[in-house]
Scaffold this motif. Structure first.
Motif, mmCIF file in Angstrom:
data_model
loop_
_atom_site.group_PDB
_atom_site.id
_atom_site.type_symbol
_atom_site.label_atom_id
_atom_site.label_comp_id
_atom_site.label_asym_id
_atom_site.label_seq_id
_atom_site.Cartn_x
_atom_site.Cartn_y
_atom_site.Cartn_z
ATOM 1 N N PRO A 7 -6.228 4.322 17.970
ATOM 2 C CA PRO A 7 -5.289 3.885 16.938
ATOM 3 C C PRO A 7 -5.986 3.949 15.577
ATOM 4 O O PRO A 7 -7.116 3.479 15.458
ATOM 5 N N THR A 8 -5.349 4.539 14.615
ATOM 6 C CA THR A 8 -5.911 4.588 13.263
ATOM 7 C C THR A 8 -5.010 3.769 12.340
ATOM 8 O O THR A 8 -3.797 3.762 12.509
ATOM 9 N N PHE A 9 -5.623 3.089 11.385
ATOM 10 C CA PHE A 9 -4.856 2.199 10.504
ATOM 11 C C PHE A 9 -5.067 2.586 9.047
ATOM 12 O O PHE A 9 -6.182 2.916 8.638
ATOM 13 N N THR A 10 -3.987 2.538 8.296
ATOM 14 C CA THR A 10 -4.045 2.881 6.885
ATOM 15 C C THR A 10 -3.918 1.601 6.049
ATOM 16 O O THR A 10 -3.361 0.608 6.522
ATOM 17 N N PRO A 11 -4.397 1.619 4.810
ATOM 18 C CA PRO A 11 -4.350 0.409 3.986
ATOM 19 C C PRO A 11 -2.928 -0.099 3.739
ATOM 20 O O PRO A 11 -2.726 -1.292 3.543
ATOM 21 N N ASP A 12 -1.936 0.820 3.745
ATOM 22 C CA ASP A 12 -0.555 0.376 3.509
ATOM 23 C C ASP A 12 0.285 0.377 4.784
ATOM 24 O O ASP A 12 1.501 0.153 4.732
ATOM 25 N N LYS A 71 -5.148 7.707 -7.366
ATOM 26 C CA LYS A 71 -5.479 6.491 -8.094
ATOM 27 C C LYS A 71 -6.831 5.997 -7.595
ATOM 28 O O LYS A 71 -7.199 6.260 -6.438
ATOM 29 N N PRO A 72 -7.567 5.311 -8.441
ATOM 30 C CA PRO A 72 -8.859 4.809 -7.990
ATOM 31 C C PRO A 72 -8.680 3.688 -6.962
ATOM 32 O O PRO A 72 -7.763 2.882 -7.079
ATOM 33 N N TRP A 73 -9.490 3.674 -5.952
ATOM 34 C CA TRP A 73 -9.447 2.602 -4.977
ATOM 35 C C TRP A 73 -10.834 2.436 -4.402
ATOM 36 O O TRP A 73 -11.634 3.353 -4.362
ATOM 37 N N SER A 74 -11.107 1.218 -3.967
ATOM 38 C CA SER A 74 -12.432 0.962 -3.421
ATOM 39 C C SER A 74 -12.376 1.028 -1.897
ATOM 40 O O SER A 74 -11.400 0.609 -1.274
ATOM 41 N N TRP A 75 -13.405 1.592 -1.337
ATOM 42 C CA TRP A 75 -13.479 1.748 0.112
ATOM 43 C C TRP A 75 -13.360 0.389 0.805
ATOM 44 O O TRP A 75 -12.641 0.240 1.785
ATOM 45 N N GLU A 76 -14.048 -0.604 0.273
ATOM 46 C CA GLU A 76 -14.032 -1.922 0.901
ATOM 47 C C GLU A 76 -12.644 -2.547 0.890
ATOM 48 O O GLU A 76 -12.211 -3.157 1.864
ATOM 49 N N THR A 77 -11.935 -2.393 -0.242
ATOM 50 C CA THR A 77 -10.572 -2.921 -0.323
ATOM 51 C C THR A 77 -9.664 -2.208 0.673
ATOM 52 O O THR A 77 -8.884 -2.837 1.403
ATOM 53 N N ALA A 80 -10.423 -3.392 4.165
ATOM 54 C CA ALA A 80 -9.918 -4.743 4.422
ATOM 55 C C ALA A 80 -8.396 -4.723 4.606
ATOM 56 O O ALA A 80 -7.862 -5.416 5.482
ATOM 57 N N GLN A 81 -7.703 -3.912 3.806
ATOM 58 C CA GLN A 81 -6.241 -3.842 3.924
ATOM 59 C C GLN A 81 -5.838 -3.207 5.259
ATOM 60 O O GLN A 81 -4.892 -3.655 5.911
ATOM 61 N N ALA A 82 -6.570 -2.154 5.662
ATOM 62 C CA ALA A 82 -6.273 -1.505 6.944
ATOM 63 C C ALA A 82 -6.537 -2.479 8.102
ATOM 64 O O ALA A 82 -5.764 -2.541 9.060
ATOM 65 N N ALA A 83 -7.616 -3.258 7.996
ATOM 66 C CA ALA A 83 -7.922 -4.242 9.036
ATOM 67 C C ALA A 83 -6.811 -5.283 9.113
ATOM 68 O O ALA A 83 -6.415 -5.725 10.198
ATOM 69 N N ARG A 84 -6.259 -5.645 7.969
ATOM 70 C CA ARG A 84 -5.177 -6.636 7.914
ATOM 71 C C ARG A 84 -3.933 -6.102 8.635
ATOM 72 O O ARG A 84 -3.232 -6.856 9.319
#
Ligand SMILES: Cc1cc2nc3c(=O)[nH]c(=O)nc-3n(C[C@H](O)[C@H](O)[C@H](O)COP(=O)(O)OP(=O)(O)OC[C@H]3O[C@@H](n4cnc5c(N)ncnc54)[C@H](O)[C@@H]3O)c2cc1C
Length: 92
Positions: A7-12, A71-77, A80-84
């Protein structure tokens, strides 16, 4: 080792479908957020639309991999969003 079926998860929490504008010929059909089997028919349909339709629907355009590169985005953010998304996926 080549993994299959993870399973792969995306930030959104949305699929990633279509060709990258930055890397010509790099086509994605992933980011299935744990429902890649149940979503496979729809993913295939939307992928074809993204590749063959000269005017893909706004929905298909919204799934483009470009949403993460324009758009700029941080890997850590993003991580964390994908984990959420995963943490809440099975919530009732
Ligand atoms: C235990 C478990 C239960 C699940 N249950 C469900 C469920 O009930 N319903 C559901 O909808 N989803 C379920 N899923 C999730 C589903 O399996 C994934 O969402 C889906 O398989 C993702 O599809 P994909 O095509 O993105 O990736 P994959 O199915 O992983 O396909 C990627 C393919 O690329 C190949 N590959 C990798 N690297 C290379 C390379 N360098 N060169 C060439 N080929 C390469 C791999 O061998 C693989 O065949 C489950 C997953 C797991 C692990």
């Amino acid at each position: 080792m080549v993994g299959k079926g993870w399973p792969t998860f995306t930030p959104d929490g949305r699929f990633i479908i279509g060709e990258s504008r930055r890397v010509k010929g790099f086509v994605m059909a992933g980011g299935c957020n744990a429902h890649g089997i149940s979503g496979s028919g729809g993913i295939g349909k939307l992928l074809l639309e993204s590749l063959l339709d000269p005017k893909p629907s706004p929905y298909v355009q919204s799934l483009s991999p470009d949403r993460f590169t324009e758009k700029p985005w941080s890997w850590e953010t993003a991580r964390a969003q994908a984990a959420r998304v995963y943490e809440t996926y099975y919530g009732v």
